[in-house]
Scaffold this motif. Structure first.
Motif, PDB file in Angstrom:
ATOM      1  N   GLU A  68       0.713  -0.990   0.017  1.00 49.54           N
ATOM      2  CA  GLU A  68      -0.016  -0.062  -0.009  1.00 49.54           C
ATOM      3  C   GLU A  68       0.814   1.100   0.051  1.00 49.54           C
ATOM      4  N   ALA A  69       1.852   1.233   0.808  1.00 51.75           N
ATOM      5  CA  ALA A  69       2.806   2.248   0.688  1.00 51.75           C
ATOM      6  C   ALA A  69       3.625   2.648  -0.491  1.00 51.75           C
ATOM      7  N   LEU A  70       3.851   1.803  -1.195  1.00 53.25           N
ATOM      8  CA  LEU A  70       4.788   1.681  -2.567  1.00 53.25           C
ATOM      9  C   LEU A  70       3.766   2.174  -3.410  1.00 53.25           C
ATOM     10  N   ILE A  71       2.415   1.903  -3.410  1.00 56.37           N
ATOM     11  CA  ILE A  71       1.652   2.177  -4.284  1.00 56.37           C
ATOM     12  C   ILE A  71       1.459   3.834  -4.319  1.00 56.37           C
ATOM     13  N   THR A  86      13.882 -10.654  -6.459  1.00 61.17           N
ATOM     14  CA  THR A  86      14.916 -10.680  -5.558  1.00 61.17           C
ATOM     15  C   THR A  86      14.711 -11.534  -4.274  1.00 61.17           C
ATOM     16  N   CYS A  87      13.359 -11.234  -3.650  1.00 61.22           N
ATOM     17  CA  CYS A  87      12.812 -12.105  -2.695  1.00 61.22           C
ATOM     18  C   CYS A  87      13.026 -13.623  -2.918  1.00 61.22           C
ATOM     19  N   ILE A  88      12.675 -13.963  -3.919  1.00 57.23           N
ATOM     20  CA  ILE A  88      12.660 -15.374  -4.501  1.00 57.23           C
ATOM     21  C   ILE A  88      13.817 -16.048  -4.369  1.00 57.23           C
ATOM     22  N   GLN A  89      14.796 -15.062  -5.079  1.00 55.29           N
ATOM     23  CA  GLN A  89      16.308 -15.561  -5.155  1.00 55.29           C
ATOM     24  C   GLN A  89      17.011 -15.718  -3.777  1.00 55.29           C
ATOM     25  N   MET A  90      16.484 -14.885  -2.975  1.00 56.03           N
ATOM     26  CA  MET A  90      17.156 -15.002  -1.475  1.00 56.03           C
ATOM     27  C   MET A  90      16.441 -15.942  -0.461  1.00 56.03           C
ATOM     28  N   GLY A  91      15.149 -16.078  -0.857  1.00 54.92           N
ATOM     29  CA  GLY A  91      14.330 -16.832   0.061  1.00 54.92           C
ATOM     30  C   GLY A  91      13.662 -18.258  -0.468  1.00 54.92           C
ATOM     31  N   GLY A  92      13.888 -18.542  -1.569  1.00 52.06           N
ATOM     32  CA  GLY A  92      13.408 -19.989  -2.339  1.00 52.06           C
ATOM     33  C   GLY A  92      11.977 -19.925  -2.281  1.00 52.06           C
ATOM     34  N   GLY A  93      11.442 -21.218  -2.182  1.00 53.88           N
ATOM     35  CA  GLY A  93      10.134 -21.719  -2.206  1.00 53.88           C
ATOM     36  C   GLY A  93       9.297 -20.852  -1.500  1.00 53.88           C
ATOM     37  N   PRO A  94       9.333 -20.825  -0.192  1.00 57.05           N
ATOM     38  CA  PRO A  94       8.681 -19.990   0.705  1.00 57.05           C
ATOM     39  C   PRO A  94       8.314 -18.484   0.305  1.00 57.05           C
ATOM     40  N   SER A  95       9.566 -17.915  -0.269  1.00 56.35           N
ATOM     41  CA  SER A  95       9.239 -16.398  -0.574  1.00 56.35           C
ATOM     42  C   SER A  95       8.583 -16.632  -1.818  1.00 56.35           C
ATOM     43  N   LEU A  96       8.613 -17.571  -2.961  1.00 52.96           N
ATOM     44  CA  LEU A  96       7.703 -17.613  -3.788  1.00 52.96           C
ATOM     45  C   LEU A  96       6.464 -17.542  -3.681  1.00 52.96           C
ATOM     46  N   MET A  97       6.149 -18.379  -2.647  1.00 54.43           N
ATOM     47  CA  MET A  97       4.488 -18.436  -2.520  1.00 54.43           C
ATOM     48  C   MET A  97       4.229 -17.237  -1.763  1.00 54.43           C
ATOM     49  N   TYR A  98       4.845 -16.076  -1.066  1.00 52.16           N
ATOM     50  CA  TYR A  98       4.387 -15.092  -0.620  1.00 52.16           C
ATOM     51  C   TYR A  98       4.723 -13.956  -1.522  1.00 52.16           C
ATOM     52  N   ALA A  99       5.766 -13.949  -2.621  1.00 49.85           N
ATOM     53  CA  ALA A  99       5.762 -13.153  -3.443  1.00 49.85           C
ATOM     54  C   ALA A  99       4.344 -13.183  -4.376  1.00 49.85           C
ATOM     55  N   GLY A 100       3.850 -14.156  -4.488  1.00 46.73           N
ATOM     56  CA  GLY A 100       2.582 -14.452  -5.204  1.00 46.73           C
ATOM     57  C   GLY A 100       1.489 -13.655  -4.509  1.00 46.73           C
ATOM     58  N   LYS A 101       1.524 -13.773  -3.204  1.00 47.49           N
ATOM     59  CA  LYS A 101       0.534 -12.975  -2.451  1.00 47.49           C
ATOM     60  C   LYS A 101       0.759 -11.509  -2.597  1.00 47.49           C
ATOM     61  N   ALA A 102       1.921 -10.929  -2.386  1.00 43.26           N
ATOM     62  CA  ALA A 102       2.444  -9.845  -2.636  1.00 43.26           C
ATOM     63  C   ALA A 102       1.833  -9.074  -3.985  1.00 43.26           C
ATOM     64  N   LEU A 103       2.099  -9.790  -5.018  1.00 43.06           N
ATOM     65  CA  LEU A 103       1.694  -9.378  -6.335  1.00 43.06           C
ATOM     66  C   LEU A 103       0.334  -9.316  -6.400  1.00 43.06           C
ATOM     67  N   GLU A 104      -0.646  -9.930  -5.667  1.00 40.84           N
ATOM     68  CA  GLU A 104      -2.012  -9.976  -5.845  1.00 40.84           C
ATOM     69  C   GLU A 104      -2.191  -8.908  -5.111  1.00 40.84           C
ATOM     70  N   VAL A 105      -1.828  -8.425  -3.993  1.00 42.03           N
ATOM     71  CA  VAL A 105      -2.104  -7.621  -3.230  1.00 42.03           C
ATOM     72  C   VAL A 105      -1.914  -6.332  -3.883  1.00 42.03           C
ATOM     73  N   TYR A 106      -0.889  -6.096  -4.770  1.00 41.26           N
ATOM     74  CA  TYR A 106      -0.487  -4.860  -5.683  1.00 41.26           C
ATOM     75  C   TYR A 106      -1.810  -4.889  -6.764  1.00 41.26           C
ATOM     76  N   ASP A 107      -2.213  -6.038  -7.272  1.00 43.60           N
ATOM     77  CA  ASP A 107      -3.080  -5.923  -8.430  1.00 43.60           C
ATOM     78  C   ASP A 107      -4.400  -5.586  -7.822  1.00 43.60           C
ATOM     79  N   GLU A 108      -4.748  -6.102  -6.693  1.00 45.54           N
ATOM     80  CA  GLU A 108      -5.996  -5.655  -6.079  1.00 45.54           C
ATOM     81  C   GLU A 108      -6.168  -4.115  -5.545  1.00 45.54           C
ATOM     82  N   LEU A 109      -5.128  -3.702  -5.112  1.00 40.18           N
ATOM     83  CA  LEU A 109      -5.139  -2.543  -4.562  1.00 40.18           C
ATOM     84  C   LEU A 109      -4.875  -1.192  -5.723  1.00 40.18           C
ATOM     85  N   THR A 110      -4.579  -1.713  -6.868  1.00 36.52           N
ATOM     86  CA  THR A 110      -4.228  -0.836  -8.141  1.00 36.52           C
ATOM     87  C   THR A 110      -5.508  -1.024  -8.966  1.00 36.52           C
ATOM     88  N   SER A 111      -6.420  -1.853  -8.874  1.00 36.69           N
ATOM     89  CA  SER A 111      -7.467  -2.077  -9.594  1.00 36.69           C
ATOM     90  C   SER A 111      -8.776  -1.109  -9.395  1.00 36.69           C
TER      91      SER A 111
END
Length: 111
Positions: A68-71, A86-111
């Motif tokens: 929300e702040a970045l938007i 970068t999060c995925i590169q540093m954090g592997g699979g768990p970061s991949l899962m939460y990166a998907g959530k973060a992108l979904e938040v961005y998409d919903e808050l900007t729609s």
């Protein structure tokens, strides 16, 4: 539940908590204020770091607040994507899962 609804619920929860422990909440807010200026890094750059930490630590409420702040700071979807990569590169699979959530938040808050 939508991310917007989750964000609103979290804000309501924090308001209640802040009322219960006002001194602690004020101290935490004061700490946050110390980093919300442009110094060696811009505030926007610091928010990218905060989003990375939120993804790495798997903190959904943190993800919502920092996206929300970045938007508000004008972050683009591509910029968010690079942070998440970068999060995925540093954090592997768990970061991949939460990166998907973060992108979904961005998409919903900007729609």
């Amino acid at each position: 539940m939508s991310w917007k609804a989750k964000l609103n619920d979290t804000k309501t929860q924090l308001k209640s908590l802040n009322g219960l422990i006002p001194d602690t909440s004020a101290a935490f807010a004061a700490l946050g204020k110390t980093v919300k200026t442009d110094t060696a890094l811009t505030f926007k750059e610091k928010e990218y770091v905060a989003l990375g930490i939120a993804v790495a630590t798997r903190c959904e409420p943190c993800i919502m607040f920092h996206v929300e702040a970045l938007i508000r700071l004008g972050a683009t979807r591509d910029e968010i994507g690079e942070v998440l990569a970068t999060c995925i590169q540093m954090g592997g699979g768990p970061s991949l899962m939460y990166a998907g959530k973060a992108l979904e938040v961005y998409d919903e808050l900007t729609s």
